[in-house]
Design an enzyme around this catalytic site. Structure first.
Site, short mmCIF file in Angstrom:
data_model
loop_
_atom_site.label_atom_id
_atom_site.label_comp_id
_atom_site.label_asym_id
_atom_site.label_seq_id
_atom_site.Cartn_x
_atom_site.Cartn_y
_atom_site.Cartn_z
N LYS A 22 -48.78 17.01 -14.40
CA LYS A 22 -47.73 16.96 -13.36
C LYS A 22 -48.03 17.93 -12.22
O LYS A 22 -47.99 17.57 -11.05
CB LYS A 22 -46.37 17.31 -13.99
CG LYS A 22 -45.28 17.56 -12.95
CD LYS A 22 -43.95 17.87 -13.59
CE LYS A 22 -43.69 19.32 -13.92
NZ LYS A 22 -43.42 20.21 -12.77
N ASN A 23 -48.33 19.18 -12.58
CA ASN A 23 -48.47 20.18 -11.53
C ASN A 23 -49.79 20.11 -10.78
O ASN A 23 -50.02 20.86 -9.83
CB ASN A 23 -48.23 21.58 -12.11
CG ASN A 23 -46.77 21.76 -12.49
OD1 ASN A 23 -45.91 20.96 -12.08
ND2 ASN A 23 -46.48 22.77 -13.29
N ARG A 92 -38.52 20.83 -6.11
CA ARG A 92 -39.04 21.86 -5.19
C ARG A 92 -40.43 21.53 -4.68
O ARG A 92 -40.77 21.85 -3.55
CB ARG A 92 -39.14 23.20 -5.92
CG ARG A 92 -37.86 23.81 -6.33
CD ARG A 92 -38.15 25.08 -7.10
NE ARG A 92 -38.99 25.97 -6.30
CZ ARG A 92 -38.53 26.77 -5.36
NH1 ARG A 92 -37.24 26.81 -5.12
NH2 ARG A 92 -39.34 27.54 -4.68
N CYS A 116 -32.90 27.39 -8.17
CA CYS A 116 -33.03 26.42 -9.26
C CYS A 116 -32.24 26.94 -10.45
O CYS A 116 -31.62 27.99 -10.36
CB CYS A 116 -34.49 26.13 -9.57
SG CYS A 116 -35.23 27.30 -10.66
N ARG A 121 -35.92 30.97 -6.21
CA ARG A 121 -37.38 30.80 -6.21
C ARG A 121 -37.78 30.75 -4.73
O ARG A 121 -37.78 29.69 -4.13
CB ARG A 121 -37.78 29.53 -6.96
CG ARG A 121 -37.61 29.66 -8.46
CD ARG A 121 -37.90 28.38 -9.19
NE ARG A 121 -39.31 28.00 -9.16
CZ ARG A 121 -39.75 26.82 -9.58
NH1 ARG A 121 -38.90 25.91 -10.02
NH2 ARG A 121 -41.03 26.52 -9.54
N ASP A 304 -44.45 28.31 -18.32
CA ASP A 304 -44.02 26.94 -18.63
C ASP A 304 -44.07 26.64 -20.14
O ASP A 304 -43.69 25.54 -20.56
CB ASP A 304 -44.87 25.92 -17.86
CG ASP A 304 -44.52 25.91 -16.39
OD1 ASP A 304 -43.45 26.44 -16.02
OD2 ASP A 304 -45.32 25.37 -15.60
N ILE A 326 -42.82 36.17 -14.92
CA ILE A 326 -42.95 35.33 -13.71
C ILE A 326 -41.57 35.01 -13.14
O ILE A 326 -41.32 35.17 -11.95
CB ILE A 326 -43.72 34.02 -14.01
CG1 ILE A 326 -45.03 34.30 -14.77
CG2 ILE A 326 -43.97 33.23 -12.71
CD1 ILE A 326 -46.09 35.04 -14.00
N ARG A 396 -38.66 14.40 -16.13
CA ARG A 396 -39.33 14.89 -14.91
C ARG A 396 -40.77 15.28 -15.21
O ARG A 396 -41.63 15.20 -14.34
CB ARG A 396 -38.59 16.11 -14.34
CG ARG A 396 -37.23 15.80 -13.75
CD ARG A 396 -36.65 17.01 -13.08
NE ARG A 396 -37.61 17.56 -12.11
CZ ARG A 396 -37.50 18.75 -11.53
NH1 ARG A 396 -36.45 19.51 -11.79
NH2 ARG A 396 -38.40 19.17 -10.69
#
Ligand code: EPU
Length: 417
Positions: A22-23, A92, A116, A121, A304, A326, A396
């Protein structure tokens, strides 16, 4: 809105494949806007966030078609410059269209993403970088208004490492006049994937896999032809699922070289892990051992995976600690995990998890992508029935996770309400 009904406990056994990251795909889709013509991206996962980015590209005038994981993006008439609030507020990563739109059209109007579920963020580093490359940036009525004649090469020194700001800057620098130097660039594999894709499109980039990236701008970027890397977070979520259920699974189509930090933690917690070129076998112990974890930028332990590892450690033998560096407030899953009977104390950005022998199923609510997958892990380890509401969050970032887990022996039913 769908919900999951999960019956546990279910040890997982068998083989499961991993989809594209995804990222990685989200910035790649935005990067297609740097070129005129038809880009083709392979190994594109069928995710809600990908659908949101498709909508964004459509709004900007691109024509997208998708067939079995191959996404074609034709930007011949992509003349739009505005990314509206209605889309950016749902994802985002929509702000990735800022750099390519600005670089190609000299103007971009992109909604500010806002906060969020787990706190603010900011995007100040994205904006700072656009300014360093010669753009004029103003904030007006909730929108970023950016303009330039042509972007020019510049020096961008990031005070902290940011995946999004690094990707944004690399895209902008690709069409800038001259050379840009990015210091403290993020090292995540998804950044390397973007660099590889842009190199394939004719952009000269040095410093791949290092924190100093040098981009030699060009006047024209060729359309992308790229295969997305495997989703390391999906793969690691499956590994944690094997760990917490005492299962034995083989994860295929993954890249174990991206998963070192998570595998090291799972081994410390008692798992046995064997890796091959594109696969990894993970065997969970009868009961995991407690361990201490600190989230860090890549190659450290990923934020994550923080929710999933906390879920897995709820039943470990002993007291574990997980420090989130983070996103210090990223703990929306903790009150939900307590509903399963977990003993977790929060002290600022530190979670202290006192392992309990068993969890019990409970009604809970998903709050974001990774928090939701943590709840699924807890539910598969827990005695009895769990209902997870708002599973659209999980859609998502995970493609049909319930089908993949059910094929491994889980009992998860998606119920449409
Ligand atoms: N930050 C700033 N200013 C900025 C940008 C970031 O202060 O302008 C800070 C953030 O607040 C955070 C740190 O920098 O403390 C790192 O954030 P980063 O910019 O790296 O995060 P991101 O690019 O917004 C991506 C992933 C996230 C993942 C983070 C960290 C995408 C689309 N999202 O976000 O993934 O958690 O990197 O690895 O790539 C997810 O997949 O569930 C997810 C949230």
């Amino acid at each position: 809105m769908d919900k999951f009904v999960i019956d546990g406990p279910t040890p997982l056994h068998g083989s499961v494949s991993v989809h594209g990251a995804k990222n990685a795909v989200l910035p790649l889709m935005a990067a297609a806007l740097l070129a005129r013509g038809k880009s083709v991206i392979e190994n594109v996962p069928d995710l809600r966030d990908v659908g949101t980015m498709v909508k964004m590209l459509d709004l900007l005038g691109a024509v997208t078609t998708s067939n079995e994981g191959v996404l074609t993006i034709d930007t011949t008439h992509a003349d739009g410059i505005e990314a509206p609030y209605e889309l950016v507020r749902t994802m985002r990563a929509s702000i990735y269209v800022l750099a390519p739109t600005l670089a190609v059209h000299g103007r971009a109007r992109v909604s500010m993403p806002g906060g969020c579920a787990w706190g603010p963020r900011p995007i100040d580093l994205h904006l700072m970088a656009m300014e360093k490359l010669g753009a004029k940036v103003e904030l007006s009525h909730g929108y970023i208004e950016a303009s330039c004649d042509r972007l020019r090469g510049g020096e961008v020194n990031f005070p902290i490492s940011s995946v999004g700001a690094t990707a944004q800057t690399i895209m902008a620098a690709s069409l800038a006049d001259g050379t840009s130097v990015i210091r403290n660039a993020a090292l995540e594999p998804e950044i390397t994937d973007l660099i590889d894709a842009l190199i394939e499109c004719g952009v000269e980039i040095e410093g791949r896999d290092t924190s100093r990236v040098v981009v030699h701008g060009t006047t024209s970027v060729k359309p992308l032809r790229h295969r997305v890397i495997p989703d390391r977070i999906e793969a690691e979520t499956f590994a944690a699922a094997a760990a917490v259920t005492g299962g034995d699974i083989t994860i295929t189509d993954c890249d174990p070289s991206h998963m070192g930090a998570v595998f090291a933690v799972l081994e410390r917690a008692g798992c046995t892990i064997e890796v091959g070129p594109n696969r990894a076998r993970v065997r969970g112990p009868k009961r995991m051992h407690a361990t201490d974890i600190v989230t860090r930028e890549y190659p450290g332990f990923p934020t994550d995976m923080q929710a999933q590892i906390i879920a897995a450690l709820c039943t470990a033998n002993g007291v574990s600690t997980v420090k989130e560096t983070i996103y210090p407030d990223r703990f929306t899953h903790v009150p939900e995990l307590r509903r399963f009977g977990a003993d977790i104390r929060l002290d600022g950005n530190l979670a202290v998890i006192r392992g309990v022998p068993t969890l019990g199923g409970a009604p809970v609510m998903a709050t974001d992508i990774r928090a939701s997958s943590g709840l699924i892990l807890a539910a598969m380890a827990a005695q009895g029935r769990t209902e997870i509401l708002r599973v659209y969050h999980i859609d998502r970032g995970y493609q049909r996770i319930e089908s993949k887990l059910n094929a491994l022996g889980a009992r998860i039913e998606r119920v449409s309400q």
